[in-house]
Scaffold this active site. Structure first.
Site, PDB file in Angstrom:
ATOM      1  N   THR A 198      -3.043  -4.145   5.356  1.00  0.00           N
ATOM      2  CA  THR A 198      -2.940  -4.447   6.780  1.00  0.00           C
ATOM      3  C   THR A 198      -4.165  -3.890   7.495  1.00  0.00           C
ATOM      4  O   THR A 198      -4.573  -2.753   7.254  1.00  0.00           O
ATOM      5  CB  THR A 198      -1.634  -3.882   7.379  1.00  0.00           C
ATOM      6  OG1 THR A 198      -1.593  -4.156   8.790  1.00  0.00           O
ATOM      7  CG2 THR A 198      -1.497  -2.385   7.160  1.00  0.00           C
TER       8      THR A 198
ATOM      9  N   HIS B  50       6.846   8.213  -2.718  1.00  0.00           N
ATOM     10  CA  HIS B  50       6.693   9.337  -3.637  1.00  0.00           C
ATOM     11  C   HIS B  50       7.728   9.312  -4.759  1.00  0.00           C
ATOM     12  O   HIS B  50       7.589  10.030  -5.755  1.00  0.00           O
ATOM     13  CB  HIS B  50       6.793  10.660  -2.873  1.00  0.00           C
ATOM     14  CG  HIS B  50       5.945  11.750  -3.430  1.00  0.00           C
ATOM     15  ND1 HIS B  50       5.887  12.042  -4.786  1.00  0.00           N
ATOM     16  CD2 HIS B  50       5.106  12.644  -2.830  1.00  0.00           C
ATOM     17  CE1 HIS B  50       5.064  13.060  -4.985  1.00  0.00           C
ATOM     18  NE2 HIS B  50       4.579  13.435  -3.818  1.00  0.00           N
TER      19      HIS B  50
END
Length: 233
Positions: A156, A208
């Site tokens: 983006t 994560h």
């Protein structure tokens, strides 16, 4: 309520979270729930700019851009770091063999993400052409639903809005998204000497649960290395 208060309130607008806006809201809420981490890196794209000036452009073709170079560098880095080119589904990390890049395109009513398929196989010039066509098709509402499905990673870019850095929200089930900021002339130190360079900041947000900080950092370093040595694109 006084007449003045009623008049002031009459201009208020309400936007229901349904349709495209509702789909975006649900997806972003899901992405926000992930244990996400953001890391950033400054990239000198001076050489990349110079390299682009040397590239021949066929008649009727889009001129390659920095965005196309970022897409190419990202696709190649993803091919070499498959844990980042992955989907997290039902507590299983599914590393993908092909790189299908989602490209965020802003519309008045929301954000759409058409997909560049097999991006790792396409040179910069082809990525520039395909990016241009996908963005135009998205804004015109002419792309089929399949054009927005199957991305393995998203890029983006808010550089055109003059943004120095930002942390985008994950697009689940993808485990990573790369934010591209504006290009600015900055003072840098090279070999102990001050110089002016065209710099941008790339921000990687990752899940994560799927990948740890060190391998994520290596991936971001790989994107930077290719952009700073455009002959590798």
């Amino acid at each position: 309520m006084s007449g003045a208060e009623a008049e002031a309130g009459a201009g208020n607008a309400s936007i229901a979270l349904k349709g495209l806006r509702g789909a975006i809201a649900r997806n972003m809420a899901a992405g926000w729930q992930a244990p996400r981490v953001a890391i950033g890196i400054d990239v000198d794209i001076s050489a990349c700019r110079q390299w682009l000036r040397t590239q021949a452009v066929a008649e009727g073709q889009a001129r390659p851009t920095i965005t196309a170079c970022v897409l190419r560098a990202t696709a190649l880095a993803l091919a070499g770091h498959p844990r980042m080119n992955a989907l997290l589904k039902d507590n299983v990390v599914e590393c993908q063999s092909a790189v299908h890049l989602g490209l965020a395109v802003a519309l008045d009513e929301g954000l759409m993400v058409p997909v560049i398929r097999d991006a790792e196989t396409k040179p910069v010039a082809q990525l520039a052409q395909e990016t241009r066509a996908l963005a135009a098709g998205t804004r015109a509402g002419q792309l089929p639903p399949r054009a927005y499905q199957g991305a393995t990673f998203t890029v983006t870019n808010l550089g055109m809005a003059g943004i120095d850095w930002f942390t985008p929200v994950l697009n689940p089930p993808q485990v990573g998204i790369l934010g591209v900021s504006s290009v600015r002339e900055r003072a840098v130190v090279r070999d102990g000497q001050l110089a002016i360079a065209a710099m941008t900041t790339l921000t990687l947000v990752f899940d994560h649960r799927a990948i740890d900080g060190y391998p994520a950092a290596l991936f971001l370093q790989a994107v930077k290395a290719r952009l700073e040595a455009p002959g590798s694109l």
